[in-house]
Design a protein around this motif. Structure first.
Motif, mmCIF file in Angstrom:
data_model
loop_
_atom_site.group_PDB
_atom_site.id
_atom_site.type_symbol
_atom_site.label_atom_id
_atom_site.label_comp_id
_atom_site.label_asym_id
_atom_site.label_seq_id
_atom_site.Cartn_x
_atom_site.Cartn_y
_atom_site.Cartn_z
ATOM 1 N N PHE A 448 0.812 -1.210 0.000
ATOM 2 C CA PHE A 448 0.000 0.000 0.000
ATOM 3 C C PHE A 448 0.853 1.271 0.000
ATOM 4 C CE2 PHE A 448 -2.505 -3.336 2.077
ATOM 5 C CZ PHE A 448 -3.625 -3.339 1.269
ATOM 6 N N SER A 449 2.157 1.135 -0.239
ATOM 7 C CA SER A 449 3.062 2.283 -0.194
ATOM 8 C C SER A 449 2.991 3.108 -1.472
ATOM 9 C CB SER A 449 4.507 1.809 0.002
ATOM 10 O OG SER A 449 4.613 1.016 1.155
ATOM 11 N N MET A 450 3.271 4.404 -1.325
ATOM 12 C CA MET A 450 3.342 5.292 -2.481
ATOM 13 C C MET A 450 4.717 5.164 -3.130
ATOM 14 S SD MET A 450 1.851 7.575 -4.392
ATOM 15 C CE MET A 450 0.518 8.451 -3.530
ATOM 16 N N PRO A 451 4.769 4.894 -4.429
ATOM 17 C CA PRO A 451 6.072 4.849 -5.101
ATOM 18 C C PRO A 451 6.656 6.249 -5.240
ATOM 19 C CG PRO A 451 4.284 4.604 -6.690
ATOM 20 C CD PRO A 451 3.645 4.616 -5.327
ATOM 21 N N GLN A 452 7.943 6.365 -5.079
ATOM 22 C CA GLN A 452 8.597 7.647 -5.314
ATOM 23 C C GLN A 452 8.533 7.937 -6.816
ATOM 24 O OE1 GLN A 452 12.449 8.103 -3.474
ATOM 25 N NE2 GLN A 452 11.853 6.940 -1.651
ATOM 26 N N GLY A 453 8.005 9.101 -7.144
ATOM 27 C CA GLY A 453 7.792 9.432 -8.551
ATOM 28 C C GLY A 453 6.382 9.168 -9.023
ATOM 29 N N GLY A 454 5.551 8.536 -8.175
ATOM 30 C CA GLY A 454 4.145 8.353 -8.481
ATOM 31 C C GLY A 454 3.880 7.525 -9.714
ATOM 32 N N LEU A 455 2.794 7.868 -10.418
ATOM 33 C CA LEU A 455 2.361 7.106 -11.583
ATOM 34 C C LEU A 455 3.394 7.138 -12.696
ATOM 35 C CD1 LEU A 455 0.041 5.424 -12.739
ATOM 36 C CD2 LEU A 455 -0.956 7.553 -13.632
#
Length: 586
Positions: A448-455
């Motif tokens: 459920f983590s946010m990736p660095q750099g997003g989509l």
């Protein structure tokens, strides 16, 4: 006077001499000295020495009772006299001359001694855990746990967090371990899952607008036991915050940990602020994503020095060096023992050299090193007379594991290891994905983590190069917690799961509640969940987490005291719409 006691067994002092008192507790120990009977009476609060003189009813009664029987006694407080004071006990200035005894509960023959640590095996201790918890060390550990949890609640509330409860019966979730499942009587063929963590619910609380949540949360994972992990259930300080970035999560948790370990650490120093160490740097320098910073040595990647080398032991392999100062004069036994340790960690051996005062290298592999190798090693490792260098070569993960362990062991043996200190750090910038044993891309940490750099990162980068806003807090080589800034945008979440092999329909079905909530204005949020059991284990200086839990399961996830898990009879199985298929004997 109260039916059972006027005072506790840890309460009486010299000021109570000549008082008539009533005490209740367990017969901890008994000594017959010159015809006079001395009894140590123990309760939750401490120990009081009792005296019974020959020819009295009290003597006859106490002389016959077995240890660990519970009694109520009446008597008079008397002074022990200066020469007989027991300075190890708060009640050591007095004793109680017993006039009356009432047996409250007789004790059967004991399976092991209570008033001394006699080396009884763990299985026996767990079978009679109610007796094991009477022992001083275990009693102290459980009280420490209680005090730590109470302090956590107080400190978290003071930091502006609100304590909330989340469900125990819920749906399954891909948290990385097996679920414990509960059959539903009212919904045939369907099952609840006990929460591996309150992950989705705490995120939903943020979406609901509560901003700062915490809970001392029970978590359930069907995984194998190890020294720092109890099978079955464990407790964590579950935390979530809205409208935060990574550092906003770090600040209150770092303050909490510093205060907690200063308060309960018995004077051991807490290093602060906590350094931030990227995951890849931790693996290179310490050989572990749980670095023990008490070891004041670092590994150095020297793979490039031996590229194209004719030294076959290093050529074409990942090579890590461990420079250790002030050990060149150590006897050969030092090097051999460290080599044996490396072998115990899975190495085939441990290469090493010494550095002489003139800068030349001696040792088993010195003859295989060229002048260029020596010059580059001297420069890269800042070598000088008195140094020794240990080498590991092989696959990256294998070398990291082995040399990481060697780093800590060498530091302890060579005097480069800090004692009586808590060395915390944050490990950050974890890879979002990794390859499993079958070569499939999977989540490496929290899905459920946010990736660095997003989509954009998910769409344009190699998955193995993508970092997550994920972090661990580590103390003295023990991982206390994982955490992350969460993925709160539906399209980013769907893409992240797609890379890990989950199609859109599966994600929409498994996380329907979460995705629906995200589509109604979710705030950026993040959190963390330090393990309460591991915190207490460190504070109590216990090597095994089960020593800090009142009623743990054994290594096979069995409760030997209560006999769990148990079988169900046919009536109950039919009620739950279940049939049992036992594995066939091999």
């Amino acid at each position: 006077m109260h039916r059972y006691r006027s005072h506790t067994c840890g309460e009486l002092r010299a000021s109570d001499v000549e008082s008539d008192v009533r005490l209740s507790g367990w017969l901890h120990n008994r000594r017959d000295l010159g015809g006079i009977l001395f009894i140590d009476l123990r309760d939750h609060y401490g120990i009081t020495q009792l005296v019974a003189r020959p020819g009295t009813p009290a003597y006859e009664a106490l002389d016959k009772l077995s240890k660990e029987s519970t009694v109520r006694i009446d008597g008079k407080v008397v002074s022990r006299g200066t020469e007989n004071v027991n300075t190890d006990l708060p009640t050591g200035e007095i004793e109680v001359e017993v006039s009356e005894v009432e047996l409250l509960g007789a004790a059967a023959p004991l399976p092991f001694t209570i008033n001394a640590e006699d080396g009884v095996n763990e299985e026996r201790r767990l079978e009679y855990r109610f007796l094991d918890l009477r022992r001083e060390r275990m009693h102290r550990n459980i009280l420490l746990r209680t005090a730590v949890i109470s302090a956590i609640r107080h400190k978290m509330t003071a930091l502006g967090f609100n304590e909330m409860a989340t469900p125990i019966l819920s749906a399954t979730s891909p948290e990385g371990a097996r679920d414990f499942v509960v059959p539903s009587r009212l919904n045939p063929g369907k099952f609840y899952a006990l929460p591996q963590a309150p992950q989705q619910f705490k995120q939903l609380l943020m979406i609901s607008g509560f901003d700062r949540y915490f809970q001392i949360a029970p978590c359930f994972r069907d995984e194998d036991a190890r020294a720092d992990r109890s099978p079955g259930e464990f407790y964590q300080l579950d935390v979530e915050m809205s409208f935060v970035e990574q550092e906003d999560v770090f600040q209150p948790i770092e303050k909490l940990m510093t205060e907690l370990f200063e308060e309960f650490g018995n004077g051991r120093h807490v290093t602060s602020p906590f350094p931030r160490i990227p995951f890849r740097e931790a693996m290179l320098k310490y050989g572990s994503d749980k670095p023990d910073l008490r070891a004041q040595l670092e590994l150095v990647d020297i793979t490039d020095i031996f590229e194209g080398s004719e030294f076959k032991a290093f050529a074409g392999k990942h090579v890590r060096a461990l420079p250790v100062p002030d050990v060149s004069s150590q006897p050969r036994k030092f090097f051999d023992q460290l080599g044996d340790f490396a072998v115990s960690q899975g190495a085939k051996g441990l290469a090493w050299v010494r550095v002489a005062e003139d800068g030349s290298l001696t040792g088993p592999i010195a003859k295989f090193l060229t002048e260029e190798n020596v010059a580059e090693l001297t420069k890269r490792l800042s070598l000088s007379g008195g140094h020794a260098v240990f080498f590991g070569a092989g696959e990256f993960d294998e070398v990291s594991k082995i040399m990481g362990a060697v780093r800590v062991e060498a530091a302890k043996r060579a005097g480069h290891f800090e004692e009586n200190v808590f060395r915390f750090c944050w490990v950050v910038d974890f890879p979002m994905y990794e390859k499993d044993e079958d070569g499939k891309i999977d989540f490496s940490h929290n899905p459920f983590s946010m990736p660095q750099g997003g989509l954009e990162a998910l769409e344009t980068q190699d998955p193995l190069d993508i970092l997550g806003w994920q972090y661990d807090i580590v103390c003295n080589g023990v991982e206390l917690s994982s955490g992350a800034i969460r993925n709160h945008e539906p399209e980013i979440m769907l893409k992240a799961f797609e890379i890990a092999g989950y199609d859109r329909e599966t994600v929409e079905a498994q996380f329907a509640g979460m995705l629906r909530a995200f589509r109604f204005g979710a705030p950026p949020h993040g959190g963390i969940a330090p393990g309460v059991d591991r915190i207490v284990m460190l504070l109590a200086e216990e090597p095994n987490i089960r020593e800090t839990i009142a009623f743990p399961l054994n290594g096979n996830a069995q409760d030997l005291m209560m006999g769990a898990p148990t079988e169900l009879d046919e009536t109950r199985l039919r009620e739950l719409h279940l049939s049992v298929r036992k594995p066939q004997p091999k």
